[in-house]
Design an enzyme around this catalytic site. Sequence first.
Site, PDB file in Angstrom:
ATOM      1  N   GLY A  14      27.841  58.169  29.995  1.00 54.31           N
ATOM      2  CA  GLY A  14      28.418  59.521  30.013  1.00 54.31           C
ATOM      3  C   GLY A  14      29.928  59.440  30.166  1.00 54.31           C
ATOM      4  O   GLY A  14      30.430  58.540  30.832  1.00 54.31           O
ATOM      5  N   GLY A  79      22.636  54.124  23.712  1.00 53.04           N
ATOM      6  CA  GLY A  79      22.713  52.855  22.963  1.00 53.04           C
ATOM      7  C   GLY A  79      22.492  51.617  23.815  1.00 53.04           C
ATOM      8  O   GLY A  79      23.092  51.466  24.866  1.00 53.04           O
ATOM      9  N   ASP A 143      30.126  60.208  39.299  1.00 52.70           N
ATOM     10  CA  ASP A 143      29.257  60.282  40.490  1.00 52.70           C
ATOM     11  C   ASP A 143      29.745  59.409  41.641  1.00 52.70           C
ATOM     12  O   ASP A 143      29.287  59.561  42.767  1.00 52.70           O
ATOM     13  CB  ASP A 143      27.834  59.854  40.131  1.00 52.70           C
ATOM     14  CG  ASP A 143      27.156  60.826  39.178  1.00 52.70           C
ATOM     15  OD1 ASP A 143      27.760  61.862  38.865  1.00 52.70           O
ATOM     16  OD2 ASP A 143      26.023  60.544  38.762  1.00 52.70           O
TER      17      ASP A 143
HETATM   18  O1  F6P Z   1      26.120  59.631  35.380  1.00 52.26           O
HETATM   19  C1  F6P Z   1      26.952  60.706  35.446  1.00 52.26           C
HETATM   20  C2  F6P Z   1      26.241  61.989  35.213  1.00 52.26           C
HETATM   21  O2  F6P Z   1      27.283  62.895  35.284  1.00 52.26           O
HETATM   22  C3  F6P Z   1      25.101  62.361  36.158  1.00 52.26           C
HETATM   23  O3  F6P Z   1      25.500  62.953  37.348  1.00 52.26           O
HETATM   24  C4  F6P Z   1      24.286  63.297  35.323  1.00 52.26           C
HETATM   25  O4  F6P Z   1      22.949  63.315  35.730  1.00 52.26           O
HETATM   26  C5  F6P Z   1      24.398  62.675  33.997  1.00 52.26           C
HETATM   27  O5  F6P Z   1      25.665  62.075  33.932  1.00 52.26           O
HETATM   28  C6  F6P Z   1      24.190  63.648  32.859  1.00 52.26           C
HETATM   29  O6  F6P Z   1      24.395  62.956  31.656  1.00 52.26           O
HETATM   30  P1  F6P Z   1      24.046  63.492  30.192  1.00 52.26           P
HETATM   31  O7  F6P Z   1      23.938  64.960  30.252  1.00 52.26           O
HETATM   32  O8  F6P Z   1      25.184  63.013  29.359  1.00 52.26           O
HETATM   33  O9  F6P Z   1      22.772  62.841  29.819  1.00 52.26           O
END
Ligand code: F6P
Length: 354
Positions: A14, A79, A143
Amino acid sequence: MPDICCIGIATGGGDAPGLNAVIRAATKSAILKYKWKVIGIPGGFDGLIWPEKSFELTLDAVSGILPRGGTILGTTNRGNPFCYKTEEGGKEVVRDISDQVIAHTRQLGIDAIITIGGDGSQKIGHELFQKGMPIVGVPKTIDNDLSATEQTFGFDTAIHTVTDAIDKIHTTAASHHRVIVVEVMGRDCGWIALTAGIAGGAHVILIPEIPFTIKGICDSIAAREREGKHFTIVVVAEGIKLPHELRQMARGWPVGNTIGDAIGLFSQKEVRVSVLGHIQRGGSPSPYDRVLATRFGVAAVDLVAQGGFGKMVALRAGSIVSVNVADAIGRLNTVDPKGELVPAARAIGIGFGD
Ligand code: F6P
């Protein structure tokens, strides 16, 4: 010392504010300090499936990206070249294409790769390193849950965004005498909820590390009512574990809705739920994150120059150091309920629903 002429940079997982600042710092320092060529790999390690999509990162290419959110390279949190999913004959097939990815890296003339990512991306990077790919890691996640580093870039920006949102929610909650549940990110740990909750003056904070009951939350709300405070802000980390009594009424994602329903039912207060979602990952990085990201980018390039492959840069006691990726992955930095921050929050009357 390894003989390096060209490095690749990839962003995985992310996104987080500050990714572009790392890309810029690593590119500038590789070019200006070491005279290396820099290749941008688009879309994480997936980018190496199609080497023709990679492109040169020049000083011009990284000019002006410091304040920009997201990543100019693009990213994915799906990926993985060791279990790459494709569709063949209408069926999903999972293949290990890591050899192909390594071959394409060589084909591009890349001598080492800097991978900027969270736990998942660092794990993949480590597996590729074990297969002979020279990799250096830069830790990333809003996080702040990687134990190898005291802080990841992106976290500071995220807590600014959440604090600003809680400030705004305060005025409307107070005007309407409502309980407002604010759900924030934090899949496995409560750093965003705890830090921004304290900064925003939340009254109850629910985090994965502290078991809670709905009675515990409603007791805090009732105590505020007795003091003549007819509104309450409950900050909820998305990764909380629901207590048994709430599992039946769980509405799935987002979990803030279940907490909101339960509070409405048990407290008879008017409740609203605000799920902050991906605005926490977007936007321009804070000055702190820009500087941390820049320090990480420069240090990662120095680590490549020193042949520190299989290592990751990290912040420890205010300095940038390097740690073995093997020791860093899979170990989460969770909130210690007995650490300094939770007792400090309790001392000023913040409830944790326990
Ligand atoms: O890992 C970071 C984070 O922001 C988490 O807190 C959250 O659960 C996740 O990414 C959401 O990621 P995505 O919506 O991109 O799958």
